[in-house]
Design an enzyme around this catalytic site. Sequence first.
Site, PDB file in Angstrom:
ATOM      1  N   HIS A   1       0.829  -1.217   0.000  1.00 19.12           N
ATOM      2  CA  HIS A   1       0.000   0.000   0.000  1.00 19.12           C
ATOM      3  C   HIS A   1       0.860   1.263   0.000  1.00 19.12           C
ATOM      4  CE1 HIS A   1       0.434   0.881   4.382  1.00 19.12           C
ATOM      5  NE2 HIS A   1       0.335  -0.416   4.567  1.00 19.12           N
TER       6      HIS A   1
ATOM      7  N   ASP B   1       0.004   4.503   1.075  1.00 16.49           N
ATOM      8  CA  ASP B   1      -0.138   5.497   2.143  1.00 16.49           C
ATOM      9  C   ASP B   1       0.661   5.093   3.373  1.00 16.49           C
ATOM     10  OD1 ASP B   1      -2.044   3.361   2.358  1.00 16.49           O
ATOM     11  OD2 ASP B   1      -3.014   4.452   3.982  1.00 16.49           O
TER      12      ASP B   1
ATOM     13  N   GLU C   1      -4.791   2.248   2.960  1.00 17.01           N
ATOM     14  CA  GLU C   1      -4.817   1.046   3.789  1.00 17.01           C
ATOM     15  C   GLU C   1      -4.936   1.399   5.261  1.00 17.01           C
ATOM     16  OE1 GLU C   1      -3.019  -2.286   6.189  1.00 17.01           O
ATOM     17  OE2 GLU C   1      -2.430  -0.187   6.035  1.00 17.01           O
ATOM     18  N   GLU C   2      -4.286   2.484   5.667  1.00 18.43           N
ATOM     19  CA  GLU C   2      -4.165   2.790   7.086  1.00 18.43           C
ATOM     20  C   GLU C   2      -5.429   3.377   7.703  1.00 18.43           C
ATOM     21  OE1 GLU C   2      -1.838   1.646   8.653  1.00 18.43           O
ATOM     22  OE2 GLU C   2       0.030   1.650   7.520  1.00 18.43           O
TER      23      GLU C   2
ATOM     24  N   HIS D   1       3.725   2.881  13.113  1.00 15.40           N
ATOM     25  CA  HIS D   1       2.657   3.812  13.507  1.00 15.40           C
ATOM     26  C   HIS D   1       3.092   4.744  14.640  1.00 15.40           C
ATOM     27  CE1 HIS D   1      -0.739   0.980  11.835  1.00 15.40           C
ATOM     28  NE2 HIS D   1       0.266   1.167  10.988  1.00 15.40           N
TER      29      HIS D   1
END
Length: 486
Positions: free
Chosen positions: A77, A79, A146-147, A458
């Site tokens: 992904h 992002d 995705e996030e 994250h």
Amino acid sequence: MNSEIRNLEPTSVWNHFADLNAVPRPSKKEERVIQFMVDFGKKLSLDTFVDSVGNVIIKKPATTGFENRKTVVLQSHLDMVHQKNAATNFDFNSEGIKMLVKGDWVKADGTTLGADNGLGVAAIMAVLSSNSIQHPNLEALFTIDEETGMTGAMGLEGGLLKGDILLNLDTEEDDEIGMGCAGGIDVTATRSYTEEKTPKNTTAFTIEVTGLTGGHSGMEIHKGLGNSNKIMNRVLFDSFTNFGLRISEINGGSLRNAIPRESVAIVTVDTISKEPFLFETNTLINNIKQEFLTIEPSLEINIKETTTPKKVMDLGVQEGLIKSIYATLNGVYRMTPDMDDLVETSNNIARVIVKDGAIKIGCLTRSSIESGKIDLANSLRSAFELSGFDVELSGNYPGWKPNINSEILKVVANLYENLHGEKANVAACHAGLECGILGQNYPEMDMVSFGPTILGAHSPDERASISSTQKFWKFLIEILKNTPKK
């Protein structure tokens, strides 16, 4: 700083990663990185297009002698999660990530690194741009968002891809081969409240919870890390009854899929109770810090006097807010009985905002089984609705059910053992990979997930192992050389 990254091995992967990290790519604002990928594919004269939701697909023909192998989809992904330390001056919407090398690790200067899932994207770019790597027909799928909802995977139409096998490059332990993952659902509680004039004879304080580790709310939820929203709520819990505490504002956490690291509240207490409030609260703070000393040694909870706010929450809603957060589960709800040491169902109280007459509480609930996910979501919903909140369940996405008879799983697991002399950890994970969603429109596609070791995803502590990236790259090349025949 980024020039040092470009000299790391494998240079092709790290150079593509540096190019990618120069492009701002927040979730739901991927226009620039989409164009970046389109330009990349077209520059290589490869079949490149963008689907209806913004996913980029680049196709590359098989190398000579590999035309009779099954077509492989390489997927990552575009992002990335945007988190920074409070003291870091950085604009994710306009600046490229500033990277550093520290020993065996690449990290960013006070922000998330974007190795999740940028290293997967970079590895795919390295395969597409190579003239020497042997491979079958390839379809590179770069998904968006995705996030914050997996809307790219959800919006991918059936029939666009012809691949038989999908290699998802979004696992974060280099000895792990993913064969399943958790699904998720957002639980959002909101309500309004009446702002009242701040009572006379009060003293105002700012309370700050800082220094927590944070991290991935799926992969690290089992560690018992501190949640700034739960800790702040604990500090506030009994203080109205004892000291006349009134809440003016709360701002805790940030992204739904990140364990919250910081929270700030502005409160008032009766001036006559100022000293006992500070004594009792500091005693509680010391107890909390002692509880978390081993796992959260940098935790800080500070109280300082501030300018008295003009308005505070009405008492009825304030009581409901604090009690509902206290009653709401944060962390592991159930371990799976089918696999050792795997979380089945969990919740992360990610965001708490109280300001200007409105409350918003955001949770991300995960589970590898649909019934468990809905069970916990209904439990949270009940706790909030009992306190007068409106609750919305949204962003529901499925898990990825393990297939123990997967052909590509057997190929990949055997290759890992042959390369490293030990068995890989073949497992399902508690993160939300896109495989489950993609499998809805491509049910016959055989899937596995793997990747380099990335720690602290994250969070601003995110870091990627250099030696592990080398291991991952060699593994990927070997897999492409050994894919099954049609």
